[in-house]
Design a protein around this motif. Structure first.
Motif, short mmCIF file in Angstrom:
data_model
loop_
_atom_site.label_atom_id
_atom_site.label_comp_id
_atom_site.label_asym_id
_atom_site.label_seq_id
_atom_site.Cartn_x
_atom_site.Cartn_y
_atom_site.Cartn_z
N PHE A 179 10.82 -17.66 20.59
CA PHE A 179 9.73 -18.09 21.46
C PHE A 179 9.02 -16.81 21.89
O PHE A 179 9.60 -15.72 21.81
CB PHE A 179 10.27 -18.86 22.67
CG PHE A 179 10.60 -20.31 22.40
CD1 PHE A 179 9.74 -21.10 21.64
CD2 PHE A 179 11.75 -20.89 22.91
CE1 PHE A 179 10.03 -22.43 21.38
CE2 PHE A 179 12.05 -22.22 22.66
CZ PHE A 179 11.18 -22.99 21.88
N SER A 185 17.17 -15.13 34.26
CA SER A 185 17.04 -15.81 32.98
C SER A 185 17.40 -17.29 33.12
O SER A 185 18.04 -17.70 34.09
CB SER A 185 17.97 -15.17 31.94
OG SER A 185 19.30 -15.49 32.27
N ALA A 186 16.99 -18.05 32.11
CA ALA A 186 17.36 -19.46 32.06
C ALA A 186 18.88 -19.61 32.01
O ALA A 186 19.45 -20.57 32.55
CB ALA A 186 16.73 -20.12 30.84
N SER A 187 19.54 -18.66 31.36
CA SER A 187 21.00 -18.71 31.27
C SER A 187 21.63 -18.61 32.66
O SER A 187 22.59 -19.32 32.97
CB SER A 187 21.52 -17.55 30.40
OG SER A 187 20.84 -17.50 29.19
N HIS A 230 20.22 -25.32 24.17
CA HIS A 230 20.38 -23.88 23.98
C HIS A 230 21.83 -23.49 24.22
O HIS A 230 22.51 -24.06 25.09
CB HIS A 230 19.46 -23.13 24.96
CG HIS A 230 19.38 -21.67 24.67
ND1 HIS A 230 20.12 -20.73 25.35
CD2 HIS A 230 18.65 -21.00 23.75
CE1 HIS A 230 19.85 -19.53 24.86
NE2 HIS A 230 18.95 -19.67 23.89
N SER A 280 23.06 -21.28 25.81
CA SER A 280 23.36 -20.81 27.17
C SER A 280 24.03 -21.89 28.02
O SER A 280 24.74 -21.56 28.97
CB SER A 280 22.10 -20.31 27.86
OG SER A 280 21.08 -21.28 27.83
N GLY A 328 11.93 -29.43 25.37
CA GLY A 328 11.52 -28.35 24.48
C GLY A 328 12.70 -27.52 24.00
O GLY A 328 12.88 -26.37 24.41
N THR A 386 15.20 -25.21 21.72
CA THR A 386 14.90 -23.95 21.04
C THR A 386 14.65 -24.18 19.55
O THR A 386 13.75 -23.57 18.97
CB THR A 386 16.07 -22.97 21.23
OG1 THR A 386 16.45 -23.00 22.60
CG2 THR A 386 15.69 -21.56 20.84
N ASP A 392 16.58 -28.11 31.41
CA ASP A 392 16.18 -26.80 30.89
C ASP A 392 14.83 -26.96 30.19
O ASP A 392 14.74 -27.56 29.12
CB ASP A 392 17.27 -26.34 29.90
CG ASP A 392 16.88 -25.07 29.15
OD1 ASP A 392 15.82 -24.50 29.43
OD2 ASP A 392 17.67 -24.65 28.27
N ALA A 443 12.90 -24.18 29.59
CA ALA A 443 12.67 -22.73 29.57
C ALA A 443 11.32 -22.37 28.95
O ALA A 443 10.52 -21.66 29.55
CB ALA A 443 13.80 -22.03 28.83
N ASN A 498 10.80 -20.76 32.30
CA ASN A 498 10.65 -19.30 32.22
C ASN A 498 9.19 -18.87 32.15
O ASN A 498 8.60 -18.90 31.07
CB ASN A 498 11.32 -18.77 30.94
CG ASN A 498 12.82 -18.69 31.04
OD1 ASN A 498 13.39 -18.87 32.11
ND2 ASN A 498 13.48 -18.42 29.91
N HIS A 508 8.50 -16.07 31.98
CA HIS A 508 8.58 -14.91 31.07
C HIS A 508 8.54 -15.31 29.59
O HIS A 508 8.65 -14.45 28.72
CB HIS A 508 9.78 -14.00 31.38
CG HIS A 508 11.14 -14.55 31.09
ND1 HIS A 508 12.20 -14.39 31.96
CD2 HIS A 508 11.67 -15.22 30.04
CE1 HIS A 508 13.29 -14.94 31.46
NE2 HIS A 508 12.99 -15.45 30.29
N LYS A 509 8.38 -16.59 29.33
CA LYS A 509 8.17 -16.97 27.94
C LYS A 509 6.69 -17.19 27.64
O LYS A 509 6.13 -16.56 26.75
CB LYS A 509 8.97 -18.23 27.60
CG LYS A 509 10.45 -17.95 27.34
CD LYS A 509 11.15 -19.19 26.82
CE LYS A 509 12.47 -18.87 26.13
NZ LYS A 509 13.38 -18.02 26.87
N1 PLP Z 1 16.82 -22.52 27.08
C1 PLP Z 1 15.96 -22.63 26.07
C2 PLP Z 1 15.42 -23.99 25.69
C3 PLP Z 1 15.58 -21.49 25.36
O1 PLP Z 1 14.74 -21.60 24.32
C4 PLP Z 1 16.10 -20.22 25.74
C5 PLP Z 1 15.71 -19.00 25.02
O2 PLP Z 1 14.91 -19.00 24.12
C6 PLP Z 1 16.99 -20.17 26.81
C7 PLP Z 1 17.34 -21.34 27.46
C8 PLP Z 1 17.59 -18.89 27.27
O3 PLP Z 1 16.61 -18.15 27.95
P1 PLP Z 1 16.97 -16.83 28.75
O4 PLP Z 1 16.81 -15.70 27.81
O5 PLP Z 1 15.96 -16.79 29.87
O6 PLP Z 1 18.35 -16.97 29.26
#
Ligand code: PLP
Length: 468
Positions: free
Chosen positions: A85, A150-152, A185, A187, A238, A240, A265, A267, A294, A296-297
């Motif tokens: 992304f 982060s999303a994680s 994801h 995470s 959405g 990944t 999520d 993100a 995010n 930041h994306k």
């Molecule tokens: N969730 C989704 C749907 C993602 O696409 C991503 C990363 O691409 C993440 C979580 C993890 O994001 P982050 O790097 O902010 O932890």
């Protein structure tokens, strides 16, 4: 004797020089090869074996931006970036990042930096309205938003709060179950492992890769019969792999009737909700306990800036609040202030809201919406070219700005095509697979990606793809 490495006057001079360097870097991105041709260890071999004993002139430090740093950069900010992304950025966000460092704030408590706290709460409340999120998620209501790294981190915290809630019913983490779709994801699984869940259940998806609520309900029933404790479900707007969308309302109903914490999520795709026409994808959010996206994306705010909302802030604070004597202060005791250290794992926190604030002010919601709509329009245009060409098949819908497709001749042709595109440049794409089926992801979202870049990618694809 201590040395003063840089005077204020030198700081002014070098600062201006470096702003010029960054502007030149961005202006040169149109023509760069995104992925450097570099071997592991090459950068380290350029560095001295030991740290410098004597101070070096700052000119020498700056010179190494070109001599060393540039050699090992992957150019994420190229307008030809179509991989993973985006991690997009913008000049106002970059300047805010500089100012944030210049101000050196530590916003762990309201009292340690009132401005860091209040701008963050206020801007995240703005975003509730801008993204069409439930009004009670504002800090002026029972919920609230907080910027995480982060999303994680956001999903990890949601998993911890869910675990705490389930433990109040005397369940042990070892018996707790976290559910998420097989397309979620990684995470979410990682967060569940770190949070000590005994079981992580991947839930099946439909033909468009959205989670099947009936499969979720059946898995919960099975686990209850086995004496386990279903505690958490993570759904995605959405994914990944293909930006698939889980049915939030139906999952929310299953979660509510079984007492599970429901985390969403979004993100990448969360930013699209600036535009009304995408909001049907988030129908049912009023049933959700926590949500993450995010900036930041796709929202022009350079890494790191990940927003976590909770519908009710009390369970979050209950789990994360801890008050040693040295942090006691009058404002926290007598006023109803937000102390963001109670909303995430680290104690210290930077002034990250500044860049989000500056992005929102300089682009305006209208500017951001226009960019999102343009990226989605370009993705749908590319989707159409691929669909109309019998060499390609699109493997998933394109609800946002990710196009997922393959060559009809199969996996090895598809993989070779991805490699050839990346070898030839300037475009850079990602090769991926789901259940052994290989495909190419073209993710449109870099700040400066426009029609010409996507058309050029299509011309490259058209030229490199073999006939059927
Ligand atoms: N969730 C989704 C749907 C993602 O696409 C991503 C990363 O691409 C993440 C979580 C993890 O994001 P982050 O790097 O902010 O932890």
């Amino acid at each position: 004797m201590p040395t003063d490495a840089m005077s204020a006057d030198e700081f002014r001079r070098y600062g201006k020089q470096l702003i010029d360097w960054i502007a030149d870097y961005w202006q040169g991105l149109e023509d760069v090869t995104i992925q450097p041709d570099i071997e592991p260890g090459e950068i380290r071999a350029m560095l001295p074996a030991a740290a410098p004993e004597a101070p070096e002139p700052f000119d020498a430090v700056i010179a190494d931006l070109d001599a060393v740093v540039a050699r090992g950069l992957v150019h994420w900010q190229s307008p030809h970036w179509f991989a993973y992304f985006p991690a997009n950025a913008s000049f106002p966000a970059i300047l805010a990042e500089l100012v944030s460092a210049g101000l050196g704030q530590q916003g762990m408590l309201w009292s340690t930096s009132p401005v860091t706290t209040e701008i963050e709460s206020h801007v995240l409340d703005w975003l509730v309205d801008l993204l069409g999120l439930p009004a009670h998620w504002k800090t002026t209501g029972p919920g609230g938003g907080v910027i995480q790294m982060s999303a994680s981190d956001a999903s990890h915290i949601a998993l911890v709060v869910a675990r705490h809630r389930a433990a109040a019913g005397n369940a042990r983490p070892h018996d707790m179950v976290a559910y998420t779709s097989s397309q979620a994801h990684s995470s979410i699984e990682k967060g569940a492992r770190v949070a000590g869940y005994g079981h992580i259940r991947p839930i099946n998806v439909d033909a468009q890769f959205g989670m099947l609520p009936d499969a979720l309900a059946a898995a919960i029933d099975g686990d209850l019969s086995a004496g386990l404790t279903p505690a958490f479900v993570g759904s995605t707007i959405g994914t990944t792999g293909t930006t698939a969308i889980d049915p939030i309302r139906a999952i929310g109903e299953v979660a509510q009737s079984n007492g599970l914490w429901h985390h969403v999520d979004a993100a990448f795709a969360g930013t699209a909700m600036l535009c009304d026409e995408f909001r049907h994808h988030q129908d049912g959010l009023e049933l959700v306990d926590s949500y993450n996206f995010n900036p930041h994306k796709w929202m022009l705010t350079n890494f790191d800036c990940s927003v976590l909302y909770v519908a009710d802030r009390r369970p979050l604070i209950e789990v994360l609040e801890i008050l040693p004597p040295y942090l006691k202060n009058r404002a926290s005791q007598v006023a109803d202030v937000i102390d963001y250290r109670d909303w995430h794992i680290p104690l210290g926190r930077r002034f990250r809201a500044l860049k989000l604030w500056w992005v929102l002010r300089t682009y305006g919601a209208s500017g951001l919406r226009a960019l999102i709509r343009e990226h989605v329009r370009l993705a749908r245009w590319l989707d159409r070219q691929l669909m109309d060409d019998d060499r390609f098949e699109v493997v998933a819908p394109t609800p946002f700005s990710l196009v997922s497709f393959r060559h009809v001749s199969g996996d090895s042709t598809t993989q070779s095509l991805a490699s050839e595109i990346n070898r030839e440049g300037p475009a850079y794409v990602t090769a991926s697979s789901i259940d052994g089926m290989h495909f190419i992801r073209v993710s449109i979202g870099q700040t400066n990606t426009r029609e010409a870049h996507v058309q050029r990618l299509w011309q490259t694809l058209d030229r490199l793809a073999p006939p059927v």
